[in-house]
Scaffold this active site. Structure first.
Site, mmCIF file in Angstrom:
data_model
loop_
_atom_site.group_PDB
_atom_site.id
_atom_site.type_symbol
_atom_site.label_atom_id
_atom_site.label_comp_id
_atom_site.label_asym_id
_atom_site.label_seq_id
_atom_site.Cartn_x
_atom_site.Cartn_y
_atom_site.Cartn_z
ATOM 1 N N ARG A 173 5.203 -14.179 9.162
ATOM 2 C CA ARG A 173 6.571 -13.843 8.761
ATOM 3 C C ARG A 173 7.512 -14.936 9.263
ATOM 4 N NH1 ARG A 173 6.578 -8.655 6.897
ATOM 5 N NH2 ARG A 173 4.946 -7.258 7.669
ATOM 6 N N THR A 227 2.986 -5.829 -1.909
ATOM 7 C CA THR A 227 3.377 -4.853 -0.901
ATOM 8 C C THR A 227 2.596 -3.575 -1.122
ATOM 9 O OG1 THR A 227 5.153 -3.366 -0.170
ATOM 10 C CG2 THR A 227 5.390 -4.331 -2.342
ATOM 11 N N ASP A 229 3.381 -0.873 0.078
ATOM 12 C CA ASP A 229 4.353 0.217 0.002
ATOM 13 C C ASP A 229 4.751 0.551 -1.434
ATOM 14 O OD1 ASP A 229 4.291 0.095 2.720
ATOM 15 O OD2 ASP A 229 6.315 -0.686 2.978
ATOM 16 N N GLY A 273 5.071 2.714 4.736
ATOM 17 C CA GLY A 273 6.186 3.061 3.872
ATOM 18 C C GLY A 273 7.491 2.958 4.634
ATOM 19 N N GLU A 328 6.127 5.765 7.645
ATOM 20 C CA GLU A 328 6.655 5.111 8.847
ATOM 21 C C GLU A 328 8.174 5.018 8.872
ATOM 22 O OE1 GLU A 328 5.861 0.819 9.130
ATOM 23 O OE2 GLU A 328 5.160 0.892 7.059
ATOM 24 N N TYR A 386 -3.335 -0.534 10.160
ATOM 25 C CA TYR A 386 -3.993 -1.840 10.113
ATOM 26 C C TYR A 386 -5.373 -1.762 9.482
ATOM 27 C CZ TYR A 386 -0.067 -3.318 12.894
ATOM 28 O OH TYR A 386 1.213 -3.593 13.307
ATOM 29 N N ARG A 389 -4.395 -1.967 5.701
ATOM 30 C CA ARG A 389 -3.918 -3.300 5.293
ATOM 31 C C ARG A 389 -5.030 -4.328 5.237
ATOM 32 N NH1 ARG A 389 1.287 -5.466 8.177
ATOM 33 N NH2 ARG A 389 -0.369 -6.635 9.190
#
Length: 465
Positions: A173, A227, A229, A273, A328, A386, A389
């Site tokens: 990031r 994403t 999400d 989320g 989340e 995790y 993901r």
């Protein structure tokens, strides 16, 4: 460009004239093209028609007039208007000589199932379909453009990447420095850039495209939204979402077993989320073991009539156990924060969320000890974030990633730039990047999906008294 199409509809009730004509006004959204600022670019005949894998027939090539409607459902009694986007796919004329292409691929932000599939299919599509031989992977996100050496990619290297989770190119990031990134693109001679990332990455991609256009560089830029999400707007869904829902059900199943196996047992599962609850919603509908689903779009409260504690108390009395799924981003305004925590942001500029699962587990225990002293009670908290993901994409997402990658390649080869490739109502389209970056896909708690959740769980609507 605006066009109007008309269709004849014969109302089934026969109350209206069967010859009544209803019109739908269609506005074609402009799509950036290299010739907008480099008008002298030459075209080339696509190599696809000479490729051993392709035998183009009528309708194989997409024309400028092929469009995808953003809306497909209309009320005939209202004034109907809709936007339309250029359809994705191969064009007969392209704006790059494949032997002169130097393509760069970068992944940014968090992990997501399917990242390696997208990278693989970009490399394979460029290599096998168009004959491109210079494809480079940018390591560790945006900062890799100016701080690391690129990785040269070929079909042999990436042949099994779709079977792996994560991203072989690595990601991070932050690290966004516009001048350094565009300078590196120019200095290394990249003329195609493929950017894979979420909303923060897309906002950066818009800036990169605008700076490339300002400098009048012959560089096409395409983004592929990533994403789990599923919070990217306009497109049907983001890649990795189907895999995330599938894996989330495994966590819910485990929580259900734990809850059933203890007196007054509660299984608490936190799912991804941040601003949207799509994973929690779909996993709830798919599993049917969930008693309560909490998402960011729908406020909830703990105490009092119609609150979470009252609902769970009734459910435990009825069934002896309960399963709660929380996204989340839900309940963040209820969690106590220090002044420093209120100001904290991550490297992408997003507010740092506190762990709603840990907080809710603590509140559940406090409630039970206060109101049910001496009675057995267990809360089992599962956070599979995790694990979800990091897994490889399932079959549905693998196919989806392939189509996204190939759509992006065809678009850049056709000279389009500053766009996102994605499906709209099941058909692949090119959408201007800035439009995607500004649009969110929130759960509509007034539609049938949320009504279905409430029907399955029988949870309260948490309307505040």
């Amino acid at each position: 460009m605006t066009t109007t199409t008309t269709n004849d509809f014969s109302p089934p009730n026969g109350k209206q004239n069967p010859e009544t004509i209803y019109s739908v006004n269609v506005t074609l959204v402009p799509l950036p093209h290299l010739t907008d600022y480099i008008p002298s670019l030459q075209t080339h005949t696509t190599p696809l028609q000479h490729n051993n894998f392709y035998h183009p027939s009528d309708g194989f090539y997409i024309s400028h007039s092929d469009i995808i409607l953003r809306r497909t459902v209309y009320d005939l009694d209202t004034n109907n208007t809709t936007l339309a986007y250029h359809r994705a796919g191969p064009r007969e004329q392209i704006f790059y000589e494949p032997r002169n292409v130097r393509a760069a691929i970068v992944t940014c932000g968090g992990l997501c199932p399917g990242l390696n599939t997208v990278i693989r299919e970009l490399v394979v599509g460029l290599w096998e379909q168009y004959g491109v031989r210079e494809v480079f992977g940018i390591r560790a996100g945006y900062r890799g453009f100016y701080s690391m050496e690129p990785v040269r990619l070929d079909v042999k290297m990436v042949h099994d990447w779709h079977k792996r989770g994560g991203t072989v190119l690595e990601t991070s990031r932050g690290g966004f420095d516009l001048d350094k990134i565009v300078n590196a693109i120019e200095d290394r001679g990249y003329n195609q850039v493929y950017i894979i990332g979420g909303d923060g990455t897309l906002r950066g991609a818009v800036k990169i495209f605008n700076e490339i256009r300002r400098r009048k560089l012959n560089v096409g830029v395409a983004a592929i939204p990533k994403t789990v999400d599923n919070d990217v707007g306009i497109i049907d869904r983001s890649f990795g979402f189907q895999t995330a829902v599938e894996k989330a059900q495994q966590a819910i199943a485990a929580a259900h077993v734990e809850a059933e196996s203890a007196p007054n047992g509660i299984g608490l599962v936190k799912l991804m989320g941040r601003s949207t609850g799509h994973i929690a919603l779909k996993a709830t509908l798919s599993s049917r073991d969930v008693d309560c689903c909490l998402i960011p779009e729908n406020e909830f409260y703990l105490e009092g009539k119609g609150g979470l504690f009252e609902f769970l108390d009734d459910r435990l009395k009825q069934n002896g156990h309960a399963v709660v799924v929380v996204a989340e981003g839900a309940g963040q305004d209820m969690i106590p924060r220090t002044d420093a925590q209120k100001q904290e942001v991550d490297e992408s500029g997003n507010p740092v969320f506190l762990d709603v699962g840990v907080w809710l587990k603590s509140e559940l225990k406090r409630w039970w000890e206060r109101d049910h002293k001496g009675e057995l009670f267990t809360v089992k908290y599962i956070d599979p974030t995790y694990m979800i993901r990091a897994v490889s994409a399932n079959a549905t997402d693998n196919l989806y990633c392939t189509l996204l990658a190939h759509s992006a390649i065809h678009g850049i080869m056709a000279g389009y730039t500053g766009f996102v490739a994605g499906p709209i109502n099941g058909n692949y389209a090119y959408i201007p990047m800035d439009e995607i970056a500004e649009t969110k896909n929130l759960v509509d708690t007034r539609d049938h999906n949320w009504a279905w959740v409430r029907s399955v769980t029988t949870q309260p609507d948490f309307g505040r008294m």
